[in-house]
Design a protein around this motif. Structure first.
Motif, PDB file in Angstrom:
ATOM      1  N   LEU B  36       5.488   5.411   4.769  1.00 48.26           N
ATOM      2  CA  LEU B  36       4.944   4.777   3.574  1.00 48.26           C
ATOM      3  C   LEU B  36       3.503   4.424   3.918  1.00 48.26           C
ATOM      4  CD1 LEU B  36       5.721   3.692   0.753  1.00 48.26           C
ATOM      5  CD2 LEU B  36       6.483   1.604   1.860  1.00 48.26           C
ATOM      6  N   LYS B  44       3.670  -2.509   0.255  1.00 47.07           N
ATOM      7  CA  LYS B  44       4.576  -1.987   1.287  1.00 47.07           C
ATOM      8  C   LYS B  44       5.565  -3.053   1.759  1.00 47.07           C
ATOM      9  CE  LYS B  44       1.392  -0.666   4.347  1.00 47.07           C
ATOM     10  NZ  LYS B  44       0.152  -1.229   3.772  1.00 47.07           N
ATOM     11  N   ASP B 159       7.869  -2.195   9.415  1.00 42.78           N
ATOM     12  CA  ASP B 159       6.730  -2.546   8.567  1.00 42.78           C
ATOM     13  C   ASP B 159       5.464  -2.670   9.416  1.00 42.78           C
ATOM     14  OD1 ASP B 159       5.189  -3.299   6.440  1.00 42.78           O
ATOM     15  OD2 ASP B 159       6.146  -5.245   6.124  1.00 42.78           O
ATOM     16  N   SER B 190       5.988   2.057   7.731  1.00 41.72           N
ATOM     17  CA  SER B 190       4.753   1.962   6.950  1.00 41.72           C
ATOM     18  C   SER B 190       3.561   1.869   7.885  1.00 41.72           C
ATOM     19  CB  SER B 190       4.787   0.729   6.043  1.00 41.72           C
ATOM     20  OG  SER B 190       4.701  -0.445   6.805  1.00 41.72           O
TER      21      SER B 190
END
Lengths: 247, 318
Positions: B36, B44, B159, B190
């Motif tokens: 992502l 995100k 993340d 991400s």
């Protein structure tokens, strides 16, 4: 004759037995864009703190904008600008309050502050936002404003500590447009970044590894010397043997 | 089979005034390494928090391994491994204590799934008795990954694991992800670094809460709608200014040691005229060639075009 605004020789910071910064030497010219790269824990932050007059060196010499890092720290602070991604503007002050606050901190008189902030806001198209809290601005605008504020008092040198972390690619490039313009007007730009494409935009870069400056030259020369295609490859080749990996 | 599914997910904050996620839909296949990609503020983290059942969406549906994020939140919490963007381990517990704590939370032991974390854990094992708060950035990142893996999750949600980390540690981290993928774990990761996109099998580009495109990195590059050129000369900044002054150049921006640009039209061959112009402007060692766009070029193209500052605005700042 070249005019140097940063000169440092054997600059060292030792904590006990640990050489956070280990005899670094370099000069930076007026109007130069100098990229200050290094692995995590290499000593960049400690070195920058000494150059900004925030921390005394253990040994070595340095002058910043002509002022001595041991005896003229306050003078240094007046003649440099500083911006980082982590700390730049006060989110709970308005756009105008931030500008006025920084102008005041740097000792500009009210008339100058008013005139300059008016020009700045009008031309940036931020007039309608002047009374809004900085926290409500989009990240890209905060950043442009933060840079404008960092050079609001017309410093000789501006230190930028990872100014573009996490911002979108267009904003990142516009930020570099501002850096180029600032440099063209004679402001010296001292910048750290984790984006290796940005290292290419610097006139010269230094790469710190384990407290020492391991390489210092133009991006083109560094790539040629290390037979590397990109600056990322240059960095990888220089830093992969690093012993330290602190923050 | 689709392991992670987002179906028209929207999320607002501040009583509906801030739209963080705007009708986002995409899915991640079983065993896929999916990226992502987008800047800060793109939405995100909100998506990760919705998928980990820590935040509920305003509208839309999402599921992980077939379980609904609202109805089956307890099941999802058992089968996902989550590494938040901010270091979230216990700073005053040691490396070993953190690992044992997370194993116990999930009703397992460090030994039970040791093979999965072995290669990563052995790099930090010499610091077993050091408090997590005293670890370096790279080591914290490895410990966080070990803790996210300790219960052998089906899906790993990471993340921004490489934000603020240097090039060497970033490469090591992506090597670790590649080996985890071989174990059959589905990974959604991400990053704001566009150059990491090419390390994923498929990617979603996200900006201001909206998905710009979902495809393989190659697919996204091939979908670039116009020709892209690279140029450099002995004075790159002057070249940037000179090219931007031309009406028949649509966009021109720096990219590493080159400038990248498009013509307003690919119908006629404008290249010869461009070279002539550059020489007339005094540029030497001029290099111009057509190139294949990278992910960042595609992202820039897909972004809202109104974002460029005018010359006057830039001039005002300096």
């Amino acid at each position: 004759m070249k005019e140097y605004v940063i000169q440092c020789k054997d600059l060292t910071k030792r904590f006990g037995d640990f050489y956070a910064v280990d005899h670094i030497s370099f000069d930076v010219e007026k109007g130069e864009i100098f990229g200050f790269l290094g692995a995590n824990g290499a000593g960049k932050t400690t070195a920058m703190r000494m150059l900004c007059g925030l921390s005394y060196p253990t040994s070595g010499e340095a002058t910043i904008a002509g002022y001595n890092v041991y005896t003229q720290q306050e003078k240094i602070k007046q003649h440099i600008g500083y911006m980082s991604q982590k700390f730049s503007l006060y989110e709970d002050l308005t756009v105008l309050e931030n500008i006025e606050f920084y102008g005041g901190v740097y000792g500009l008189d009210i008339k100058t502050i008013k005139a300059r902030s008016n020009d700045l806001l009008r031309e940036l198209g931020l007039m309608p936002e002047a009374k809004k809290l900085v926290g409500s601005l989009p990240l890209g605008w905060k950043q442009k404003l933060a840079f404008s504020v960092a050079i609001f008092h017309r410093p000789q040198i501006v230190f930028l500590d990872e100014p573009t972390g996490g911002v979108d690619p267009i904003t990142r490039r516009q930020f570099w447009d501002m850096i180029y313009k600032a440099a063209a007007t004679g402001i010296t730009v001292f910048v750290t970044t984790h984006y290796m494409d940005e290292a290419e935009y610097c006139h010269r870069i230094s790469v710190m590894v384990d407290g020492k400056v391991k390489a210092l030259d133009s991006p083109a020369t560094l790539k040629a010397d290390l037979s590397a295609e990109t600056m990322e490859e240059v960095f990888y080749k220089l830093a992969r043997g690093a012993q330290r990996s602190g923050d | 089979m689709e392991t992670v599914v987002l179906d028209h997910i929207s999320k607002t904050y501040e009583k509906g005034t801030v739209l963080a996620v705007d009708e986002v839909s995409f899915s991640v296949n079983k065993g896929e390494l999916f990226g992502l990609i987008g800047p800060d503020g793109a939405g995100k983290t909100s998506l990760f928090r919705i998928l980990t059942t820590l935040l509920s969406a305003d509208s839309g549906r999402a599921s992980v391994a077939g379980f609904d994020v609202v109805k089956d939140y307890k099941t999802i919490r058992r089968i996902v491994g989550y590494m938040p963007g901010r270091f979230s381990l216990y700073q005053d517990l040691t490396v070993k204590e953190n690992l044992e704590f997370f194993a116990a939370l999930f009703g397992t032991t460090v030994e039970a799934n040791y093979s999965l974390i072995k290669s990563i854990y052995e790099q930090i094992k010499p610091f077993n008795d050091r408090r997590a708060g005293k670890l370096s950035g790279g080591m914290k990142q490895k410990l966080a990954l070990c803790c996210a893996l300790i219960h052998k999750p089906q899906v790993l949600l990471l993340d921004e694991p490489t934000t603020g980390v240097d090039v060497v540690s970033r490469r090591e981290f992506w090597d670790m992800l590649k080996s985890l993928k071989k174990e059959g774990i589905t990974i959604l990761v991400s990053t704001p670094y566009m150059d990491e996109a090419s390390l994923c099998e498929r990617i979603a580009l996200i900006q201001s809460g909206k998905i710009l495109s979902v495809n393989t990195p190659d697919g996204i590059r091939r979908a670039y709608p116009v020709k892209l050129y690279a140029a450099k000369s002995d004075n790159i900044y002057q070249l940037l200014m000179d090219l931007r002054a031309l009406e028949w150049i649509e966009h021109c921006y720096a990219s590493g040691e080159y400038l990248h640009f498009n013509f307003v039209s690919d119908e006629q061959n404008l290249l010869a005229g461009l070279e002539e112009y550059a020489v007339s402007r005094g540029h030497r060692h001029l290099v111009v060639r057509e190139i294949i766009p990278d992910i960042e070029d595609c992202f820039i193209r897909l972004m809202n075009e109104g974002k460029w500052l005018s010359e006057e605005q830039i001039h005002a700042i300096i």
